[in-house]
Scaffold this motif. Structure first.
Motif, PDB file in Angstrom:
ATOM      1  N   GLU A  60     -31.057 -23.282  -0.735  1.00 11.76           N
ATOM      2  CA  GLU A  60     -31.991 -23.881  -1.687  1.00 11.76           C
ATOM      3  C   GLU A  60     -31.398 -23.833  -3.086  1.00 11.76           C
ATOM      4  OE1 GLU A  60     -36.354 -22.657   0.290  1.00 11.76           O
ATOM      5  OE2 GLU A  60     -35.748 -21.819  -1.647  1.00 11.76           O
ATOM      6  N   CYS A  61     -31.892 -24.716  -3.946  1.00  8.96           N
ATOM      7  CA  CYS A  61     -31.541 -24.679  -5.366  1.00  8.96           C
ATOM      8  C   CYS A  61     -32.822 -24.521  -6.171  1.00  8.96           C
ATOM      9  CB  CYS A  61     -30.814 -25.955  -5.769  1.00  8.96           C
ATOM     10  SG  CYS A  61     -30.429 -26.039  -7.540  1.00  8.96           S
ATOM     11  N   TRP A  62     -32.890 -23.448  -6.961  1.00  7.48           N
ATOM     12  CA  TRP A  62     -34.065 -23.205  -7.802  1.00  7.48           C
ATOM     13  C   TRP A  62     -33.770 -23.712  -9.216  1.00  7.48           C
ATOM     14  CZ3 TRP A  62     -35.169 -17.344  -6.385  1.00  7.48           C
ATOM     15  CH2 TRP A  62     -35.566 -17.281  -5.037  1.00  7.48           C
ATOM     16  N   VAL A  63     -34.613 -24.602  -9.705  1.00  2.20           N
ATOM     17  CA  VAL A  63     -34.458 -25.155 -11.050  1.00  2.20           C
ATOM     18  C   VAL A  63     -35.497 -24.510 -11.969  1.00  2.20           C
ATOM     19  CG1 VAL A  63     -34.380 -27.256 -12.450  1.00  2.20           C
ATOM     20  CG2 VAL A  63     -33.705 -27.344 -10.028  1.00  2.20           C
ATOM     21  N   PRO A  64     -35.063 -23.739 -12.978  1.00  5.69           N
ATOM     22  CA  PRO A  64     -36.016 -23.075 -13.871  1.00  5.69           C
ATOM     23  C   PRO A  64     -36.586 -24.033 -14.915  1.00  5.69           C
ATOM     24  CG  PRO A  64     -33.783 -22.485 -14.470  1.00  5.69           C
ATOM     25  CD  PRO A  64     -33.674 -23.364 -13.271  1.00  5.69           C
ATOM     26  N   ASP A  65     -37.540 -24.839 -14.476  1.00  8.94           N
ATOM     27  CA  ASP A  65     -38.138 -25.842 -15.342  1.00  8.94           C
ATOM     28  C   ASP A  65     -39.341 -26.442 -14.616  1.00  8.94           C
ATOM     29  OD1 ASP A  65     -38.573 -27.475 -17.520  1.00  8.94           O
ATOM     30  OD2 ASP A  65     -36.832 -28.749 -17.220  1.00  8.94           O
ATOM     31  N   SER A  66     -40.051 -27.322 -15.303  1.00  5.84           N
ATOM     32  CA  SER A  66     -41.121 -28.093 -14.679  1.00  5.84           C
ATOM     33  C   SER A  66     -40.537 -29.367 -14.078  1.00  5.84           C
ATOM     34  CB  SER A  66     -42.184 -28.445 -15.722  1.00  5.84           C
ATOM     35  OG  SER A  66     -43.058 -29.437 -15.227  1.00  5.84           O
ATOM     36  N   LYS A  67     -41.099 -29.798 -12.972  1.00  3.05           N
ATOM     37  CA  LYS A  67     -40.645 -31.023 -12.317  1.00  3.05           C
ATOM     38  C   LYS A  67     -41.150 -32.266 -13.048  1.00  3.05           C
ATOM     39  CE  LYS A  67     -40.767 -33.256  -7.748  1.00  3.05           C
ATOM     40  NZ  LYS A  67     -41.285 -33.135  -6.357  1.00  3.05           N
ATOM     41  N   TYR A  68     -42.141 -32.094 -13.903  1.00  4.69           N
ATOM     42  CA  TYR A  68     -42.895 -33.219 -14.430  1.00  4.69           C
ATOM     43  C   TYR A  68     -42.412 -33.685 -15.806  1.00  4.69           C
ATOM     44  CZ  TYR A  68     -45.601 -31.643 -10.501  1.00  4.69           C
ATOM     45  OH  TYR A  68     -45.960 -31.249  -9.236  1.00  4.69           O
ATOM     46  N   TYR A  69     -43.150 -34.633 -16.385  1.00  6.27           N
ATOM     47  CA  TYR A  69     -42.715 -35.313 -17.611  1.00  6.27           C
ATOM     48  C   TYR A  69     -42.470 -34.334 -18.764  1.00  6.27           C
ATOM     49  CZ  TYR A  69     -42.823 -38.355 -21.690  1.00  6.27           C
ATOM     50  OH  TYR A  69     -42.512 -38.981 -22.869  1.00  6.27           O
ATOM     51  N   VAL A  70     -43.413 -33.409 -18.966  1.00  8.38           N
ATOM     52  CA  VAL A  70     -43.212 -32.394 -20.009  1.00  8.38           C
ATOM     53  C   VAL A  70     -42.319 -31.305 -19.439  1.00  8.38           C
ATOM     54  CG1 VAL A  70     -44.309 -30.709 -21.519  1.00  8.38           C
ATOM     55  CG2 VAL A  70     -45.442 -32.894 -21.064  1.00  8.38           C
ATOM     56  N   ASN A  71     -41.054 -31.292 -19.882  1.00  7.58           N
ATOM     57  CA  ASN A  71     -40.083 -30.327 -19.368  1.00  7.58           C
ATOM     58  C   ASN A  71     -39.086 -29.985 -20.456  1.00  7.58           C
ATOM     59  OD1 ASN A  71     -37.563 -32.096 -19.047  1.00  7.58           O
ATOM     60  ND2 ASN A  71     -39.083 -33.279 -17.902  1.00  7.58           N
ATOM     61  N   LEU A  72     -38.202 -29.018 -20.178  1.00  4.48           N
ATOM     62  CA  LEU A  72     -37.234 -28.564 -21.173  1.00  4.48           C
ATOM     63  C   LEU A  72     -35.825 -29.105 -20.944  1.00  4.48           C
ATOM     64  CD1 LEU A  72     -38.242 -24.791 -21.472  1.00  4.48           C
ATOM     65  CD2 LEU A  72     -38.976 -26.687 -22.926  1.00  4.48           C
ATOM     66  N   SER A  73     -35.453 -29.358 -19.698  1.00  4.02           N
ATOM     67  CA  SER A  73     -34.053 -29.679 -19.391  1.00  4.02           C
ATOM     68  C   SER A  73     -33.723 -31.169 -19.415  1.00  4.02           C
ATOM     69  CB  SER A  73     -33.672 -29.101 -18.022  1.00  4.02           C
ATOM     70  OG  SER A  73     -34.473 -29.672 -17.002  1.00  4.02           O
ATOM     71  N   GLY A  74     -34.734 -32.041 -19.410  1.00  3.10           N
ATOM     72  CA  GLY A  74     -34.484 -33.476 -19.490  1.00  3.10           C
ATOM     73  C   GLY A  74     -33.643 -34.000 -18.346  1.00  3.10           C
ATOM     74  N   VAL A  75     -32.666 -34.867 -18.672  1.00  2.00           N
ATOM     75  CA  VAL A  75     -31.840 -35.505 -17.633  1.00  2.00           C
ATOM     76  C   VAL A  75     -30.965 -34.491 -16.895  1.00  2.00           C
ATOM     77  CG1 VAL A  75     -31.784 -37.724 -18.825  1.00  2.00           C
ATOM     78  CG2 VAL A  75     -29.964 -36.072 -19.241  1.00  2.00           C
ATOM     79  N   MET A  76     -30.715 -33.338 -17.513  1.00  2.00           N
ATOM     80  CA  MET A  76     -29.861 -32.342 -16.853  1.00  2.00           C
ATOM     81  C   MET A  76     -30.516 -31.777 -15.600  1.00  2.00           C
ATOM     82  SD  MET A  76     -27.959 -30.142 -19.814  1.00  2.00           S
ATOM     83  CE  MET A  76     -29.454 -29.259 -20.212  1.00  2.00           C
ATOM     84  N   GLY A  77     -31.815 -31.543 -15.662  1.00  2.00           N
ATOM     85  CA  GLY A  77     -32.486 -30.861 -14.557  1.00  2.00           C
ATOM     86  C   GLY A  77     -33.315 -31.764 -13.661  1.00  2.00           C
ATOM     87  N   HIS A  78     -33.154 -33.077 -13.808  1.00  2.00           N
ATOM     88  CA  HIS A  78     -33.979 -34.010 -13.032  1.00  2.00           C
ATOM     89  C   HIS A  78     -33.140 -35.170 -12.514  1.00  2.00           C
ATOM     90  CE1 HIS A  78     -36.735 -31.750 -15.590  1.00  2.00           C
ATOM     91  NE2 HIS A  78     -37.646 -31.948 -14.652  1.00  2.00           N
ATOM     92  N   LEU A  79     -33.230 -35.410 -11.206  1.00  2.00           N
ATOM     93  CA  LEU A  79     -32.488 -36.490 -10.557  1.00  2.00           C
ATOM     94  C   LEU A  79     -33.463 -37.553 -10.059  1.00  2.00           C
ATOM     95  CD1 LEU A  79     -30.099 -34.257  -8.397  1.00  2.00           C
ATOM     96  CD2 LEU A  79     -29.565 -35.329 -10.585  1.00  2.00           C
ATOM     97  N   LYS A  80     -33.065 -38.811 -10.153  1.00  2.00           N
ATOM     98  CA  LYS A  80     -33.926 -39.895  -9.661  1.00  2.00           C
ATOM     99  C   LYS A  80     -34.028 -39.865  -8.139  1.00  2.00           C
ATOM    100  CE  LYS A  80     -33.096 -42.963 -13.584  1.00  2.00           C
ATOM    101  NZ  LYS A  80     -32.511 -44.242 -14.048  1.00  2.00           N
ATOM    102  N   LYS A  81     -32.889 -39.671  -7.477  1.00  2.00           N
ATOM    103  CA  LYS A  81     -32.858 -39.559  -6.016  1.00  2.00           C
ATOM    104  C   LYS A  81     -31.897 -38.443  -5.636  1.00  2.00           C
ATOM    105  CE  LYS A  81     -33.885 -44.375  -4.815  1.00  2.00           C
ATOM    106  NZ  LYS A  81     -33.387 -45.590  -4.117  1.00  2.00           N
ATOM    107  N   THR A  82     -32.275 -37.659  -4.641  1.00  2.00           N
ATOM    108  CA  THR A  82     -31.370 -36.590  -4.203  1.00  2.00           C
ATOM    109  C   THR A  82     -31.752 -36.089  -2.815  1.00  2.00           C
ATOM    110  OG1 THR A  82     -30.455 -34.419  -4.762  1.00  2.00           O
ATOM    111  CG2 THR A  82     -32.793 -34.772  -5.256  1.00  2.00           C
ATOM    112  N   SER A  83     -30.749 -35.596  -2.098  1.00  2.00           N
ATOM    113  CA  SER A  83     -30.983 -34.952  -0.801  1.00  2.00           C
ATOM    114  C   SER A  83     -30.911 -33.429  -0.938  1.00  2.00           C
ATOM    115  CB  SER A  83     -29.941 -35.434   0.222  1.00  2.00           C
ATOM    116  OG  SER A  83     -28.625 -35.120  -0.229  1.00  2.00           O
ATOM    117  N   LEU A  84     -30.705 -32.959  -2.181  1.00  2.00           N
ATOM    118  CA  LEU A  84     -30.625 -31.515  -2.422  1.00  2.00           C
ATOM    119  C   LEU A  84     -31.990 -30.865  -2.183  1.00  2.00           C
ATOM    120  CD1 LEU A  84     -28.555 -31.473  -5.759  1.00  2.00           C
ATOM    121  CD2 LEU A  84     -27.701 -31.033  -3.451  1.00  2.00           C
TER     122      LEU A  84
END
Length: 351
Positions: free
Chosen positions: A155-179
């Motif tokens: 698993e990969c744990w991302v220390p952030d919110s998945k939603y619009y209000v977040n801290l990491s922006g494009v770094m921590g969010h992918l449009k499509k992924t199998s991860l």
């Protein structure tokens, strides 16, 4: 379930102290939930965690040989130049961890950005806020390479919110992924406390040399005429704590978690790098800040730009900073409040 005999290896990358500091709440929660954490890292990160957890077994891993230059624009060249050493360290730590799985009867692994710390025999977690690794013109390849490594983990744990209000922006969010991603919320070792204000300004330095020292020298010169109570923490983990008072500035070489938490809560504003772990701490503590990103570090430059554009936190380049820039803080609303509670039992059920 009785987890008292389940040993979990927790291994943060030694790049500044951010990866190590955000592992502190993980280590504490492992203990609360009956697991036995084992620490593994190298350099300053390992020394820091040994001070925080003197009773835990601490193991040494190979260094990635991450070096900064005096000129930020040379950072990518330095990383490329040292990449053979880094690759060798990753391969070496993979062999070492393979032996540790048996030697220490490991039941699980939590790696914070250490690429070779995993095993196919036991559940292995990778922690990162950089699903996309920003590197300028080479971003496309650094992203693909990093995601290939992440795929090796359970698993990969991302220390952030998945939603619009977040801290990491494009770094921590992918449009499509199998991860196999889990957004776990922000990781911070601190708690907000309602304490009387003791310091008008808190300066907190961090990160690898020589840029840490360059910023220290610049800020000491710049703040000489700053007529307010200032506490200046250099971010140098040494054997003994040192305290110096020069006019209105109190200097510390380093602070451990409890004292640092109190100092944060006693300070009106914070001047620091825009490292992701520091941003999570400021968010948790609801503190207003001013950022000076490490020159040439694309991640910190992106985060400072993103948060400034969003109206949260002002920032400036290291060479351009002047003490009067701190007045801009009043025109920014501070970091967004994020109340997401981490479900530790659910996360640790993997082990």
């Amino acid at each position: 379930m009785n987890n008292s005999f389940k040993n979990i290896l927790v291994a943060p990358l030694n790049w500044g102290l951010g990866h190590a500091t955000r592992c502190i709440p993980i280590i504490k929660e492992l203990e609360k939930n009956g697991f036995n954490p084992i620490i593994a890292s190298d350099g300053m990160a390992l020394e820091f965690l040994k001070k925080e957890f003197p009773n835990l077994l601490a193991l040494e891993l190979p260094s990635y040989h991450i070096e900064y230059s005096r000129k930020g624009r040379n950072l990518k060249w330095n990383l490329l130049k040292n990449s053979p050493k880094t690759c060798f360290a990753v391969l070496n730590e993979k062999k070492i961890v393979s032996k540790w799985v048996t030697k220490y009867s490991l039941s699980g692994i939590i790696s914070d950005n250490r690429l070779g710390v995993y095993s196919k025999k036991i559940p292995s977690v990778y922690i990162t806020h950089q699903l996309n690794v920003l590197s300028g013109k080479t971003t496309w390849i650094s992203c693909k390479l990093h995601q290939l490594f992440i795929k090796k983990y359970t698993e990969c744990w991302v220390p952030d919110s998945k939603y619009y209000v977040n801290l990491s922006g494009v770094m921590g969010h992918l449009k499509k992924t199998s991860l196999k991603l889990k957004y776990i919320g922000i990781l911070s070792r601190f708690e907000k406390q309602n304490l009387p204000t003791k310091y008008d300004l808190m300066v907190l330095l961090s990160g690898p040399e020589p840029q840490r020292t360059l910023l220290e020298e610049k800020l000491i010169a710049e703040l000489k005429g700053y007529k307010t109570q200032t506490i200046f923490i250099k971010g140098k983990v040494e054997d003994e704590q040192k305290i110096d008072v020069i006019q209105n500035i109190t200097f510390y070489n380093f602070m451990q978690t409890e004292q640092l938490q109190q100092t944060f809560n006693e300070s009106e504003i914070v001047l620091c790098r825009s490292g992701y772990s520091t941003i999570m701490d400021l968010c948790k503590l609801e503190k207003k800040a001013f950022f000076i990103p490490t020159p040439g570090q694309f991640e910190q430059e992106y985060l400072a730009k993103k948060l400034k554009k969003s109206g949260y936190v002002p920032s400036s380049k290291q060479d351009d900073f002047q003490k009067d820039d701190l007045l801009k803080i009043t025109f920014y609303r501070g970091l967004p409040k994020m109340d997401f509670e981490i479900d530790w039992k659910e996360l640790f059920s993997l082990f």
